[in-house]
Write an enzyme that holds these catalytic residues in place. Structure first.
Site, PDB file in Angstrom:
ATOM      1  N   ASP A 132       0.885  -1.176   0.000  1.00 37.41           N
ATOM      2  CA  ASP A 132       0.000   0.000   0.000  1.00 37.41           C
ATOM      3  C   ASP A 132       0.917   1.219   0.000  1.00 37.41           C
ATOM      4  O   ASP A 132       2.137   1.103   0.157  1.00 37.41           O
ATOM      5  CB  ASP A 132      -0.877  -0.012   1.265  1.00 37.41           C
ATOM      6  N   SER A 133       0.310   2.401  -0.123  1.00 38.38           N
ATOM      7  CA  SER A 133       1.119   3.621  -0.062  1.00 38.38           C
ATOM      8  C   SER A 133       1.582   3.906   1.378  1.00 38.38           C
ATOM      9  O   SER A 133       2.542   4.638   1.579  1.00 38.38           O
ATOM     10  CB  SER A 133       0.293   4.801  -0.569  1.00 38.38           C
ATOM     11  N   CYS A 155      -4.239  -1.732  -1.717  1.00 36.45           N
ATOM     12  CA  CYS A 155      -4.463  -0.309  -1.962  1.00 36.45           C
ATOM     13  C   CYS A 155      -5.496  -0.231  -3.077  1.00 36.45           C
ATOM     14  O   CYS A 155      -5.309  -0.838  -4.140  1.00 36.45           O
ATOM     15  CB  CYS A 155      -3.149   0.333  -2.405  1.00 36.45           C
ATOM     16  N   GLU A 182      -3.077   9.748   7.924  1.00 37.91           N
ATOM     17  CA  GLU A 182      -1.617   9.567   8.030  1.00 37.91           C
ATOM     18  C   GLU A 182      -1.014  10.573   9.010  1.00 37.91           C
ATOM     19  O   GLU A 182       0.044  10.336   9.573  1.00 37.91           O
ATOM     20  CB  GLU A 182      -0.948   9.690   6.652  1.00 37.91           C
ATOM     21  N   CYS A 196     -11.027   2.618   0.087  1.00 37.31           N
ATOM     22  CA  CYS A 196      -9.639   2.984   0.367  1.00 37.31           C
ATOM     23  C   CYS A 196      -9.269   2.250   1.647  1.00 37.31           C
ATOM     24  O   CYS A 196     -10.036   2.268   2.618  1.00 37.31           O
ATOM     25  CB  CYS A 196      -9.510   4.488   0.566  1.00 37.31           C
ATOM     26  N   HIS A 235      -7.225   2.846   3.852  1.00 33.93           N
ATOM     27  CA  HIS A 235      -6.983   3.681   5.042  1.00 33.93           C
ATOM     28  C   HIS A 235      -8.272   3.884   5.852  1.00 33.93           C
ATOM     29  O   HIS A 235      -8.219   4.101   7.054  1.00 33.93           O
ATOM     30  CB  HIS A 235      -6.487   5.078   4.637  1.00 33.93           C
TER      31      HIS A 235
END
Ligand code: DGL
Length: 271
Positions: free
Chosen positions: A16-17, A79, A160, A192, A194
């Site tokens: 993932d990022s 992701c 984040e 997403c 996240h």
């Protein structure tokens, strides 16, 4: 069709990022405790959601090369942005060396089975929403479902940066979710990885009357089926996971420790 000789003891590669894919990794740890995971968080290039398609494909190929060289049996794109934009490319690029799993197809399966003919909302990064992948895949399965998509690009930097349970995150959540696009939905896909980190706040915004679906559990279940089908389920005890990041961030370490309390093998890797 995979032609390489894969073995159950090989690890699962996940990327993932940033911290988002950890929500999927945590669900895998729960469901498949004997599987070893090698995780790559591309924190140096975060966020992916506002990058061009070419850039996402380039980053994804580099990470795929890295993980395949580590000997993984499955490459899990944890992701949504990379799943929406780079999945087809990676299938061609990696070819038949390892299994490749994205996070979108299992969520689409779940929604079309559970909520046929209803109105479903999808929230995600600009890249994911702009790609139209969820809409296309859902409508391929069920033309009667009304899909209403909304980009919520501030969520990833907000998460984040650790703004999760406070006035700032509440204001941003309220501002996005009160959008008319989401009126009348029965279910909402967190498009997403996240977003499960703020899932409770999202459920609360809708007074718990909307089924908020994240991909973590459905992807873990799908992965189990794939491994089982190919006799690749591991039987190892206490596998040691390795977490690579392209840039060290305290937040990544904190979230990884939250999900994987035991020992955390965190390595910075320039790729
Ligand atoms: N967690 C990712 C996703 O599922 C990436 C978000 C981002 O880096 O913008 O889309």
């Amino acid at each position: 069709m995979i032609t390489a000789m894969l073995k159950p003891e090989q690890p699962i590669g996940i990327f993932d990022s940033g911290v988002g894919g950890l929500t999927v990794a945590a669900a895998i740890k729960q469901l498949l405790p004997n599987e070893q995971m090698i995780y790559f968080g591309d924190t140096a290039h975060l966020p992916y959601g506002d990058k061009s398609g070419d850039t996402i494909v380039r980053y994804s190929r580099h990470i795929a090369d890295f993980l395949v060289a580590k000997g993984v049996k499955v490459l899990l794109i944890a992701c949504n942005t990379a799943s929406a934009i780079a999945y087809n490319d990676l299938v061609n690029y990696i070819g038949n060396r390892v299994h490749i799993v994205n996070v979108i197809d299992p969520a689409v399966d779940f929604i079309t089975n559970q909520y046929p003919q209803e109105k479903v909302g999808v929230i995600g990064t600009k890249g994911t929403i702009r790609s139209g992948t969820y809409e296309r895949k859902i409508r391929e399965r069920d033309r009667g479902i009304e899909v209403s998509s909304l980009a919520t690009p501030l969520f990833v930097p907000m998460i984040e940066e650790g703004f999760v349970y406070d006035d700032i995150s509440n204001a941003i959540i309220r501002s996005y979710l009160s959008h008319e696009q989401l009126e009348g939905i029965k279910s909402l896909i967190l498009g997403c990885t996240h977003y499960p980190i703020i899932k409770n706040q999202i459920r609360k915004f809708f007074n718990f009357s909307v089924d908020v679906v994240d991909s973590a559990n459905v992807v873990a279940t799908y992965l189990k089926e794939i491994l089982d089908e190919h006799q690749l389920l591991n039987t190892a005890r206490n596998p040691e996971h390795i977490f690579y990041v392209s840039d060290y961030t305290e937040y990544f370490e904190a979230i990884a420790r939250m999900f994987f309390e035991e020992r955390l093998n965190l390595v910075k890797e320039n790729i």
